[in-house]
Each structure stands twice: as structure tokens, then as C-alpha cells.
Design an enzyme around this catalytic site. Structure first.
Site, PDB file in Angstrom:
ATOM      1  N   GLU A 116     -22.459 -47.760  30.877  1.00  0.00           N
ATOM      2  CA  GLU A 116     -21.126 -48.362  30.908  1.00  0.00           C
ATOM      3  C   GLU A 116     -20.420 -48.066  32.229  1.00  0.00           C
ATOM      4  O   GLU A 116     -20.594 -46.988  32.808  1.00  0.00           O
ATOM      5  CB  GLU A 116     -20.263 -47.766  29.785  1.00  0.00           C
ATOM      6  CG  GLU A 116     -20.739 -48.097  28.396  1.00  0.00           C
ATOM      7  CD  GLU A 116     -19.869 -47.452  27.327  1.00  0.00           C
ATOM      8  OE1 GLU A 116     -20.068 -47.766  26.158  1.00  0.00           O
ATOM      9  OE2 GLU A 116     -18.992 -46.626  27.679  1.00  0.00           O
ATOM     10  N   CYS A 131     -14.466 -46.461  36.899  1.00  0.00           N
ATOM     11  CA  CYS A 131     -15.091 -45.293  36.277  1.00  0.00           C
ATOM     12  C   CYS A 131     -16.594 -45.586  36.163  1.00  0.00           C
ATOM     13  O   CYS A 131     -16.996 -46.618  35.616  1.00  0.00           O
ATOM     14  CB  CYS A 131     -14.475 -45.040  34.898  1.00  0.00           C
ATOM     15  SG  CYS A 131     -15.208 -43.636  34.049  1.00  0.00           S
ATOM     16  N   CYS A 138     -26.191 -38.479  27.544  1.00  0.00           N
ATOM     17  CA  CYS A 138     -25.726 -37.194  28.054  1.00  0.00           C
ATOM     18  C   CYS A 138     -26.243 -36.077  27.159  1.00  0.00           C
ATOM     19  O   CYS A 138     -26.283 -36.223  25.941  1.00  0.00           O
ATOM     20  CB  CYS A 138     -24.202 -37.163  28.103  1.00  0.00           C
ATOM     21  SG  CYS A 138     -23.560 -35.678  28.911  1.00  0.00           S
ATOM     22  N   CYS A 142     -20.768 -32.703  23.909  1.00  0.00           N
ATOM     23  CA  CYS A 142     -19.334 -32.531  23.601  1.00  0.00           C
ATOM     24  C   CYS A 142     -19.063 -33.199  22.254  1.00  0.00           C
ATOM     25  O   CYS A 142     -19.367 -34.391  22.075  1.00  0.00           O
ATOM     26  CB  CYS A 142     -18.471 -33.140  24.700  1.00  0.00           C
ATOM     27  SG  CYS A 142     -18.835 -32.469  26.330  1.00  0.00           S
ATOM     28  N   CYS A 145     -17.380 -36.752  21.702  1.00  0.00           N
ATOM     29  CA  CYS A 145     -17.755 -37.832  22.633  1.00  0.00           C
ATOM     30  C   CYS A 145     -18.808 -38.748  22.013  1.00  0.00           C
ATOM     31  O   CYS A 145     -19.783 -38.283  21.413  1.00  0.00           O
ATOM     32  CB  CYS A 145     -18.273 -37.204  23.919  1.00  0.00           C
ATOM     33  SG  CYS A 145     -18.990 -38.394  25.061  1.00  0.00           S
ATOM     34  N   SER A 220     -16.358 -35.536  38.383  1.00  0.00           N
ATOM     35  CA  SER A 220     -15.858 -34.794  37.226  1.00  0.00           C
ATOM     36  C   SER A 220     -17.001 -34.012  36.580  1.00  0.00           C
ATOM     37  O   SER A 220     -18.127 -34.504  36.504  1.00  0.00           O
ATOM     38  CB  SER A 220     -15.279 -35.787  36.217  1.00  0.00           C
ATOM     39  OG  SER A 220     -14.893 -35.129  35.044  1.00  0.00           O
ATOM     40  N   ASN A 319      -9.411 -41.221  22.249  1.00  0.00           N
ATOM     41  CA  ASN A 319      -9.792 -42.468  21.566  1.00  0.00           C
ATOM     42  C   ASN A 319     -10.816 -42.105  20.492  1.00  0.00           C
ATOM     43  O   ASN A 319     -11.916 -41.685  20.818  1.00  0.00           O
ATOM     44  CB  ASN A 319     -10.440 -43.453  22.550  1.00  0.00           C
ATOM     45  CG  ASN A 319      -9.416 -44.135  23.420  1.00  0.00           C
ATOM     46  OD1 ASN A 319      -8.407 -44.632  22.943  1.00  0.00           O
ATOM     47  ND2 ASN A 319      -9.656 -44.139  24.729  1.00  0.00           N
ATOM     48  N   CYS A 366     -15.721 -43.504  26.061  1.00  0.00           N
ATOM     49  CA  CYS A 366     -16.989 -43.493  26.778  1.00  0.00           C
ATOM     50  C   CYS A 366     -18.158 -43.528  25.780  1.00  0.00           C
ATOM     51  O   CYS A 366     -18.235 -42.702  24.877  1.00  0.00           O
ATOM     52  CB  CYS A 366     -17.021 -42.224  27.608  1.00  0.00           C
ATOM     53  SG  CYS A 366     -18.581 -41.878  28.372  1.00  0.00           S
TER      54      CYS A 366
HETATM   55  S1  SF4 Z   1     -17.668 -35.908  27.466  1.00  0.00           S
HETATM   56 FE1  SF4 Z   1     -18.898 -36.293  29.335  1.00  0.00          FE
HETATM   57  S2  SF4 Z   1     -20.091 -34.415  29.555  1.00  0.00           S
HETATM   58 FE2  SF4 Z   1     -19.334 -34.412  27.434  1.00  0.00          FE
HETATM   59  S3  SF4 Z   1     -20.984 -35.381  26.229  1.00  0.00           S
HETATM   60 FE3  SF4 Z   1     -19.536 -37.009  26.830  1.00  0.00          FE
HETATM   61  S4  SF4 Z   1     -20.376 -37.882  28.721  1.00  0.00           S
HETATM   62 FE4  SF4 Z   1     -21.344 -35.883  28.396  1.00  0.00          FE
END
Ligand code: SF4
Length: 377
Positions: A116, A131, A138, A142, A145, A220, A319, A366
Site C-alpha cells: 500500500e 506515505c 511486517c 504490533c 496493526c 519511521s 483507525n 495501514c
Molecule cells: S505498526 Fe508498523 S512496525 Fe508495527 S506491525 Fe504495523 S507496519 Fe509493522
């Protein structure tokens, strides 16, 4: 022009031109024109493109030919079309446009994986921010996420990162805006793909290519201390943003598994080293989650941890992304709670801002669009 140009560095193209018997100096002219127009649009086929547009219709320009002002020696345009690796180039798989003008792209890579990229209009009518993703998926885990739910697949190449930039520049041009800044805050942890991220940044910032400027680029991280130090050692004049999301190690470890590996004190010490070498404030990102990290005590602890550092704290509105990896459902803080949190930071002389929530009517978080696209494929 050949979209494979996104995958070559200036030095690569100079070598290629010399091998074809042309002056290497044409390489910079070719790439400057290629980057200025956002490159050639990704090839699209009806079968490959999933239109998820919410607001405006597609604004992608039609296929472009080389700009009129780019005069090339006889035969060079044809040679450039034969440049290897069109098979490495990406395609637009889906596109969403929010009512606030935010545009989210899903790009399908040569191996069918997807990433994305997002274009966010600025307050100024002629500017926008982009972005960009650094990895497919990933591994950071987290818990709040969407990206990490499908795990880590692979690192992006420098060329695939450049393709995202070009796609966003085209989108910006199509709505009369300049792509003014780029943040590596999309899918993935940039510090774990630093070689390719740095190679891409070199091309984006180079006056002869992307001409974005170092200061217009932010990297970041979730707090990978060796990565921060490696970025510091490069001397590149980019911005650094650190995603803290909790004021103490115990709370952080619940949200970010990486928190168990790198304590907050070590992360801030690395941020201090970066800031000391650049003389510019590091940004601390803090996503406010209802009942998790948003109490007045959390705010006071964060203020104490940050102390007298000259940092910017970016407070993010969450979000929601559904059930988390740990089976939790996170909610955004209420406006009153968020305002009280910011007020406490400011009482402690910290610079704290809210980052505008973007595209609430599309899959704004994301990784959300990628997951939805996979589920509907
Ligand atoms: S917030 Fe960023 S670093 Fe954390 S799991 Fe999602 S994409 Fe990965």
C-alpha cells in the site's frame, strides 16, 4: 517511458548508455524527465485492476510518452524501451479515494504480492504528502496493526520503493498538487530493510532524479536501536520518527513485541544520538488507544520519560482494524481523553500535536486495503 527505469540507479543507466555507445550524460536527463512526470503509469489490465474507488473516479493520467522537451539522440528512445526488467515492475491493483481527498493505492508487485501507498492532501491546496511502504507485510507484530496480521513476506527493492513514489507523484500531479514530503510509515519496518530504503532515498532526494530534498523525507521506526544508529551513521539529513505508543516498557511490551528487545531508555538514547548529529527534533509517535495507554497517568509518565528533550510528539487517532493478533479489539480514545492527554504533555513543556485522521471513509489503517483485497480476490 519504460517503467523499468524505476529500477535503475543513475550509475546503472550511465553504464548502460555507455555500453550502447551513447554519452553517459544523457542518463541524468532521461531519469530527470522520468521522475518529473511520475514515470510511466503502471500497466493495467481489467482483470488485474480492482477498482475500490469511494469518491472521485480514477484520476490516473493516460499512458504518457516521453515528454516533448526531452530530445534524445537517434535510437536511444528505442533502446530505453528494451531496458531489461519490465517483469520487475508493479501494477495498480486497487485504488480508493476518500471524501477528504486521501488516495490509497494497492500496488501488485511482479511476484503477485501487494503493498500500500497513500497520498494525503496538505492544508495548502497545492501540496500533498506521501506515505510509502518498505516491506511486504511486517514481522514486528504490533498488536493494533492490520499489516502484521498476515506476517512478513519480503523486503521491497529500492526500485519497488521508487515505483510507489512515482505512483504518488502522478496522483498528486493529476489533482494539481506537488508531492512535497514522503514518510516511510507504510507497511513494514524501514530499519530492517535499510539498504534498499537508503538506495531509494538516494534516488528520491537526488536533484537529478526525484529532487525531493533530504528534509522532505521521514524514516519511521518502531524503535530498532541498531537501525537508528545505522541511519545516524549515514549522515543523511532526513527526519527520524520513533513510534513509542506507550510510556513504560511493560505497557509497550503488551502492544509492541519489539518493546521486549529494546527498552524505551535505549530507544530514546539512540534518538538523542540522531538528534545531536542533525540538530533537528526527532518526532515521537504515540497512537492513543482507549483504556490502554491514554490515561492522565500515562501522559505524566510519558512527560517524565521524555523529560527536557526537544522532541515533537505526534498524537495519532487510531483507525480500528478489528480483532488483533492477541484477540483484542482496540478502540480510539475519546476526544476528551485525547485532549486531556495532550494538555498534560503541554503542561510539561512538550510540543504535542494531533496528526489529522485521514480517509476515515476508506480502508485508512495501514494494511486494511491489502487485507480486504486479498479477501475479495
Ligand atoms: S505498526 Fe508498523 S512496525 Fe508495527 S506491525 Fe504495523 S507496519 Fe509493522
Amino acid at each position: 517511458m519504460n517503467p523499468a527505469l524505476a529500477h535503475v540507479s543513475l550509475a546503472d543507466l550511465e553504464r548502460e548508455l555507455a555500453a550502447w555507445g551513447y554519452k553517459p550524460s544523457h542518463a541524468a536527463r532521461v531519469l530527470r524527465a522520468f521522475y518529473a512526470t511520475g514515470g510511466t503509469p503502471f500497466e493495467q489490465t481489467a482483470a488485474q485492476t480492482v477498482e475500490l474507488t469511494v469518491g472521485q473516479p480514477s484520476l490516473l493520467p493516460a499512458e504518457t510518452s516521453p515528454p516533448q522537451h526531452l530530445r534524445l539522440p537517434a535510437g536511444l528512445a528505442e533502446k530505453l524501451r528494451t531496458l531489461s526488467a519490465p517483469s520487475r515492475t508493479s501494477h495498480l491493483a486497487a485504488r480508493q479515494v476518500a471524501a477528504d481527498g486521501t488516495i490509497k493505492l494497492l500496488l501488485r508487485l511482479h511476484d503477485s504480492r501487494t503493498v500500500e501507498s497513500v497520498l494525503m492532501p496538505d492544508f495548502r491546496a497545492d501540496r500533498a504528502a506521501g506515505c510509502i511502504s518498505s516491506q511486504v507485510g511486517c514481522a514486528m507484530g504490533c498488536d493494533f496493526c492490520a499489516t502484521t496480521k498476515t506476517g512478513f513476506e519480503r523486503n521491497l527493492t529500492a526500485g519497488e520503493i521508487v515505483e510507489q513514489f512515482l505512483a504518488l507523484r502522478r496522483e498528486a500531479l493529476a489533482v494539481g498538487r506537488k508531492l512535497q514530503t514522503v514518510v516511510f510509515m507504510g507497511m513494514g519496518e524501514p530499519m530492517l530493510n535499510l539498504d534498499h530504503v537508503l538506495a531509494a532515498i538516494d534516488r528520491l532526494a537526488d536533484n537529478r532524479l526525484g529532487a525531493l530534498g533530504w528534509r522532505q523525507i521521514t524514516v519511521s521506526t518502531v524503535g530498532i536501536v541498531p537501525g537508528i544508529d545505522a541511519l545516524t551513521a549515514t549522515g543523511l539529513n532526513v527526519h527520524l520518527a520513533v513510534s513509542l505508543h506507550a510510556p513504560d516498557d511493560a505497557t509497550r511490551a503488551q502492544l509492541l513485541p519489539m518493546g521486549k528487545r529494546f527498552p524505551i531508555a535505549d530507544i530514546l538514547a539512540a534518538a538523542d544520538r540522531f538528534q545531536a548529529s542533525r540538530g533537528r527534533p526527532v518526532t515521537i509517535q504515540y497512537c492513543l488507544l482507549r483504556g490502554v495507554n491514554d490515561s492522565p497517568d500515562h501522559a505524566r509518565t510519558l512527560a517524565a520519560v521524555l523529560g527536557a528533550r526537544r522532541l515533537h510528539v505526534n498524537l495519532l487517532r487510531y483507525n480500528p482494524t478489528g480483532l488483533s493478533l492477541k484477540g483484542k479489539t482496540y478502540e480510539p480514545s475519546t476526544d476528551d481523553t485525547a485532549d486531556a492527554f495532550a494538555a498534560i504533555l503541554r503542561e510539561h513543556k512538550l510540543v504535542a500535536h494531533f496528526r489529522r485522521s485521514r480517509g476515515p471513509d476508506i480502508d485508512a489503517a495501514c494494511g486494511q486495503l491489502r487485507r480486504r483485497s486479498a479477501q475479495t480476490a
